[in-house]
Scaffold this motif. Structure first.
Motif, PDB file in Angstrom:
ATOM      1  N   VAL A 195       0.861  -1.167   0.000  1.00  0.00           N
ATOM      2  CA  VAL A 195       0.000   0.000   0.000  1.00  0.00           C
ATOM      3  C   VAL A 195       0.903   1.223   0.000  1.00  0.00           C
ATOM      4  CG1 VAL A 195      -0.180   0.013   2.531  1.00  0.00           C
ATOM      5  CG2 VAL A 195      -1.906   1.200   1.168  1.00  0.00           C
ATOM      6  N   GLU A 196       0.603   2.210  -0.803  1.00  0.00           N
ATOM      7  CA  GLU A 196       1.367   3.453  -0.789  1.00  0.00           C
ATOM      8  C   GLU A 196       0.984   4.270   0.442  1.00  0.00           C
ATOM      9  OE1 GLU A 196       0.775   5.563  -4.405  1.00  0.00           O
ATOM     10  OE2 GLU A 196       1.904   4.133  -5.630  1.00  0.00           O
ATOM     11  N   THR A 197       1.990   4.867   1.062  1.00  0.00           N
ATOM     12  CA  THR A 197       1.731   5.680   2.241  1.00  0.00           C
ATOM     13  C   THR A 197       2.833   6.719   2.375  1.00  0.00           C
ATOM     14  OG1 THR A 197       1.167   5.564   4.609  1.00  0.00           O
ATOM     15  CG2 THR A 197       2.986   4.163   3.843  1.00  0.00           C
ATOM     16  N   GLU A 198       2.637   7.704   3.228  1.00  0.00           N
ATOM     17  CA  GLU A 198       3.613   8.764   3.445  1.00  0.00           C
ATOM     18  C   GLU A 198       3.958   8.855   4.922  1.00  0.00           C
ATOM     19  OE1 GLU A 198       1.998  12.387   1.911  1.00  0.00           O
ATOM     20  OE2 GLU A 198       2.128  11.748  -0.187  1.00  0.00           O
ATOM     21  N   CYS A 199       5.180   9.282   5.203  1.00  0.00           N
ATOM     22  CA  CYS A 199       5.546   9.445   6.617  1.00  0.00           C
ATOM     23  C   CYS A 199       6.206  10.773   6.905  1.00  0.00           C
ATOM     24  CB  CYS A 199       6.419   8.293   7.094  1.00  0.00           C
ATOM     25  SG  CYS A 199       8.140   8.367   6.596  1.00  0.00           S
ATOM     26  N   GLY A 200       6.504  11.597   5.896  1.00  0.00           N
ATOM     27  CA  GLY A 200       6.961  12.949   6.146  1.00  0.00           C
ATOM     28  C   GLY A 200       8.468  13.121   6.148  1.00  0.00           C
ATOM     29  N   TYR A 201       8.876  14.323   6.434  1.00  0.00           N
ATOM     30  CA  TYR A 201      10.272  14.752   6.377  1.00  0.00           C
ATOM     31  C   TYR A 201      11.110  14.057   7.443  1.00  0.00           C
ATOM     32  CZ  TYR A 201      14.204  18.101   6.590  1.00  0.00           C
ATOM     33  OH  TYR A 201      15.441  18.692   6.596  1.00  0.00           O
ATOM     34  N   ALA A 202      12.271  13.537   7.043  1.00  0.00           N
ATOM     35  CA  ALA A 202      13.263  12.987   7.978  1.00  0.00           C
ATOM     36  C   ALA A 202      12.662  11.950   8.912  1.00  0.00           C
ATOM     37  CB  ALA A 202      13.916  14.112   8.783  1.00  0.00           C
ATOM     38  N   CYS A 203      11.802  11.093   8.375  1.00  0.00           N
ATOM     39  CA  CYS A 203      11.095  10.159   9.260  1.00  0.00           C
ATOM     40  C   CYS A 203      11.866   8.883   9.531  1.00  0.00           C
ATOM     41  CB  CYS A 203       9.706   9.841   8.722  1.00  0.00           C
ATOM     42  SG  CYS A 203       9.680   8.757   7.294  1.00  0.00           S
ATOM     43  N   SER A 204      12.934   8.600   8.797  1.00  0.00           N
ATOM     44  CA  SER A 204      13.815   7.490   9.130  1.00  0.00           C
ATOM     45  C   SER A 204      15.133   7.662   8.375  1.00  0.00           C
ATOM     46  CB  SER A 204      13.170   6.134   8.818  1.00  0.00           C
ATOM     47  OG  SER A 204      13.870   5.091   9.480  1.00  0.00           O
ATOM     48  N   ASP A 205      16.030   6.682   8.511  1.00  0.00           N
ATOM     49  CA  ASP A 205      17.403   6.862   8.063  1.00  0.00           C
ATOM     50  C   ASP A 205      17.589   6.953   6.554  1.00  0.00           C
ATOM     51  OD1 ASP A 205      18.902   6.873  10.569  1.00  0.00           O
ATOM     52  OD2 ASP A 205      18.201   4.820  10.803  1.00  0.00           O
ATOM     53  N   HIS A 206      16.623   6.522   5.771  1.00  0.00           N
ATOM     54  CA  HIS A 206      16.734   6.697   4.324  1.00  0.00           C
ATOM     55  C   HIS A 206      16.895   8.176   3.958  1.00  0.00           C
ATOM     56  CE1 HIS A 206      12.576   7.628   5.191  1.00  0.00           C
ATOM     57  NE2 HIS A 206      12.467   8.172   3.993  1.00  0.00           N
ATOM     58  N   ALA A 207      16.353   9.050   4.803  1.00  0.00           N
ATOM     59  CA  ALA A 207      16.405  10.483   4.524  1.00  0.00           C
ATOM     60  C   ALA A 207      17.837  11.005   4.516  1.00  0.00           C
ATOM     61  CB  ALA A 207      15.561  11.242   5.541  1.00  0.00           C
ATOM     62  N   SER A 208      18.709  10.411   5.316  1.00  0.00           N
ATOM     63  CA  SER A 208      20.110  10.832   5.327  1.00  0.00           C
ATOM     64  C   SER A 208      20.765  10.559   3.982  1.00  0.00           C
ATOM     65  CB  SER A 208      20.867  10.100   6.433  1.00  0.00           C
ATOM     66  OG  SER A 208      20.351  10.420   7.705  1.00  0.00           O
ATOM     67  N   TRP A 209      20.428   9.416   3.390  1.00  0.00           N
ATOM     68  CA  TRP A 209      21.020   9.059   2.100  1.00  0.00           C
ATOM     69  C   TRP A 209      20.432   9.905   0.973  1.00  0.00           C
ATOM     70  CZ3 TRP A 209      25.261   6.108   1.878  1.00  0.00           C
ATOM     71  CH2 TRP A 209      25.607   5.423   3.046  1.00  0.00           C
ATOM     72  N   ALA A 210      19.160  10.216   1.078  1.00  0.00           N
ATOM     73  CA  ALA A 210      18.562  11.122   0.095  1.00  0.00           C
ATOM     74  C   ALA A 210      19.229  12.490   0.163  1.00  0.00           C
ATOM     75  CB  ALA A 210      17.063  11.241   0.349  1.00  0.00           C
ATOM     76  N   LYS A 211      19.504  12.949   1.375  1.00  0.00           N
ATOM     77  CA  LYS A 211      20.158  14.238   1.561  1.00  0.00           C
ATOM     78  C   LYS A 211      21.565  14.241   0.970  1.00  0.00           C
ATOM     79  CE  LYS A 211      20.516  17.785   5.134  1.00  0.00           C
ATOM     80  NZ  LYS A 211      20.425  18.060   6.586  1.00  0.00           N
ATOM     81  N   ALA A 212      22.209  13.056   0.999  1.00  0.00           N
ATOM     82  CA  ALA A 212      23.549  12.921   0.426  1.00  0.00           C
ATOM     83  C   ALA A 212      23.515  12.683  -1.079  1.00  0.00           C
ATOM     84  CB  ALA A 212      24.289  11.773   1.114  1.00  0.00           C
ATOM     85  N   GLY A 213      22.316  12.687  -1.671  1.00  0.00           N
ATOM     86  CA  GLY A 213      22.193  12.580  -3.115  1.00  0.00           C
ATOM     87  C   GLY A 213      22.079  11.182  -3.662  1.00  0.00           C
ATOM     88  N   TYR A 214      21.857  10.209  -2.804  1.00  0.00           N
ATOM     89  CA  TYR A 214      21.741   8.817  -3.238  1.00  0.00           C
ATOM     90  C   TYR A 214      20.282   8.400  -3.365  1.00  0.00           C
ATOM     91  CZ  TYR A 214      26.713   8.304  -1.976  1.00  0.00           C
ATOM     92  OH  TYR A 214      28.081   8.417  -1.887  1.00  0.00           O
ATOM     93  N   ALA A 215      20.041   7.382  -4.216  1.00  0.00           N
ATOM     94  CA  ALA A 215      18.690   6.832  -4.369  1.00  0.00           C
ATOM     95  C   ALA A 215      18.345   6.033  -3.120  1.00  0.00           C
ATOM     96  CB  ALA A 215      18.621   5.937  -5.608  1.00  0.00           C
ATOM     97  N   SER A 216      17.330   6.469  -2.403  1.00  0.00           N
ATOM     98  CA  SER A 216      16.950   5.795  -1.158  1.00  0.00           C
ATOM     99  C   SER A 216      15.455   5.507  -1.142  1.00  0.00           C
ATOM    100  CB  SER A 216      17.332   6.644   0.059  1.00  0.00           C
ATOM    101  OG  SER A 216      16.572   7.838   0.106  1.00  0.00           O
ATOM    102  N   SER A 217      15.094   4.520  -0.320  1.00  0.00           N
ATOM    103  CA  SER A 217      13.695   4.089  -0.233  1.00  0.00           C
ATOM    104  C   SER A 217      13.428   3.574   1.175  1.00  0.00           C
ATOM    105  CB  SER A 217      13.408   2.992  -1.262  1.00  0.00           C
ATOM    106  OG  SER A 217      14.255   1.866  -1.057  1.00  0.00           O
ATOM    107  N   TYR A 218      12.157   3.373   1.468  1.00  0.00           N
ATOM    108  CA  TYR A 218      11.778   3.001   2.835  1.00  0.00           C
ATOM    109  C   TYR A 218      10.470   2.208   2.788  1.00  0.00           C
ATOM    110  CZ  TYR A 218       9.894   3.944   7.598  1.00  0.00           C
ATOM    111  OH  TYR A 218       9.343   3.853   8.845  1.00  0.00           O
ATOM    112  N   SER A 219      10.463   1.079   3.498  1.00  0.00           N
ATOM    113  CA  SER A 219       9.254   0.265   3.635  1.00  0.00           C
ATOM    114  C   SER A 219       8.989   0.004   5.107  1.00  0.00           C
ATOM    115  CB  SER A 219       9.409  -1.066   2.891  1.00  0.00           C
ATOM    116  OG  SER A 219       9.628  -0.859   1.517  1.00  0.00           O
ATOM    117  N   GLN A 220       7.724  -0.073   5.459  1.00  0.00           N
ATOM    118  CA  GLN A 220       7.357  -0.328   6.856  1.00  0.00           C
ATOM    119  C   GLN A 220       6.153  -1.257   6.924  1.00  0.00           C
ATOM    120  OE1 GLN A 220       6.210   3.448   8.697  1.00  0.00           O
ATOM    121  NE2 GLN A 220       4.103   3.052   8.130  1.00  0.00           N
TER     122      GLN A 220
END
Length: 377
Positions: free
Chosen positions: A304-329
């Motif tokens: 199911v597609e869902t959203e969790c917002g800004y900086a909600c887990s560690d994938h956000a650090s890699w996105a900030k560093a310019g890498y392709a990142s993803s997150y599942s829960q």
């Protein structure tokens, strides 16, 4: 997982800044630079940072990571493509060997620490136990020749609880790509000095990826591309551990092709459909679409597609560093575990806390590793 805007803010107990709390090294007056979504970074005390989390606000603590954005710019010009799953025979071979036995045993131990708060003695002890468990599994399940391709290391942090990195080195001399699969090892109560077993947040993700690692090395997985498993420290402190690791990789110009974070994988809310929550905001859309294909191909439940917002887990650090990142829960965000960040985040809440549900995420991790890491012929 940090507090989200969808959670109810609570009143923290009155705290005496001058009190000493045994086993916790924390200066509540220490000043930290915090980045909230859409705002300029601002300085606040450690106590104010804790209160900010309690208000349901997400943030990066960028005190030591103020240049992470600048390291990302050259990398953001690159664009990776992710193929449809095409390694079904190899993936299915490993999926048949996954079990709930290891995760049950490991999570029982991992949640026995009073807290895994990153500035606590027990946070350091839980990290040392996890390191010893990874080493034990590697010695038991990896062949002698495969062990020569595996490195296990601590990524040191000033607060004492280190991040852990396990690398199965790729065989290719031409492709230096790295595939990263991660979870965060720390736990936190609303107030750091209270007990935090952290069974779901993120003990579940931590043992989920550990089981996938066990199954892969037991199958003598020889990746073409390097596949790494990361267990981050201090996610609950503002993504501190993952920012430090991502900054180091970016500064070293390491070619991370894809990373995926698993943060909370155990909860199936009573009366809801069992499903995988695929986060669609603040992630790489192409990698996220690839993850959906993995769920459709290899798992027994839908996404199911869902959203969790800004900086909600560690994938956000890699996105900030310019890498392709993803997150599942574990589910759609609104159906996720509401006991997190409390003493009630335990494994004995049945039937909603489900090791069978966690097993689906171990399948996802195996598929992610093999499809993107490839298996040496």
């Amino acid at each position: 997982m940090p507090f989200s805007g969808r959670e109810t803010a609570v009143q923290l107990p009155l705290i005496d800044n001058d009190l000493n709390y045994p086993g916790i090294e924390l200066d509540l007056n220490e000043r930290r630079l915090v980045q909230l979504h859409g705002q300029d970074p601002r300085w606040m005390t450690e106590l104010e940072k804790i209160e900010t989390k309690a208000q349901g606000l997400r943030f990066f603590d960028i005190t030591e990571m103020q240049d992470l954005d600048s390291l990302a710019r050259p990398r953001q010009l690159r664009k990776s493509s992710f193929p449809s799953p095409n390694s079904t025979e190899q993936v299915n071979f490993v999926l048949e060997t996954l079990s709930t036995a290891g995760p049950k045993e490991n999570l029982a131990k991992f949640t026995s620490f009073r807290t895994r708060y990153y500035r606590s003695d027990t946070g350091r002890q839980s990290q040392q136990w996890l390191l010893s468990k990874i080493s034990e599994i590697t010695a038991k399940y990896a062949s002698k020749s495969l062990r020569e391709q595996i490195s296990i290391s601590e990524f040191s942090h000033s607060w004492g609880q280190n991040s852990l990195i396990v690398s199965i080195n790729g065989s290719s001399v031409d492709d230096d790509s790295i595939i990263i699969i991660s979870a965060h090892q720390d736990s936190a109560n609303m107030w750091p000095f209270l007990p935090a077993p952290g069974a779901d947040d993120d003990g579940s993700g931590s043992v989920t990826i550990l089981e996938s690692y066990r199954a892969l090395i037991a199958a003598d997985f020889r990746p073409v591309r390097t596949v790494e498993f990361h267990w981050y420290s201090a996610e609950e402190g503002g993504l501190l551990g993952s920012q430090a690791v991502a900054k180091y990789y970016a500064a070293q110009s390491r070619n991370v092709l894809a990373m995926t974070q698993l943060d909370m994988t155990a909860w199936v809310k009573r009366g809801t459909r069992e499903e995988v929550g695929i986060i669609t905001d603040f992630v790489d859309p192409d990698l996220t679409d690839f993850n959906k294909k993995l769920v459709d191909t290899y798992l027994d439940i839908p996404y199911v597609e869902t959203e969790c917002g800004y900086a909600c887990s560690d994938h956000a650090s890699w996105a900030k560093a310019g890498y392709a990142s993803s997150y599942s829960q574990e589910s759609a965000f609104e159906n996720s575990n509401k006991n997190i960040h409390s003493g009630n985040d335990r494994i004995d809440i049945s039937p909603e806390f489900s090791f069978d549900h966690m097993l689906q995420f171990s399948k996802f991790v195996v598929a992610f590793a093999i499809e993107l890491g490839k298996w040496e012929s």
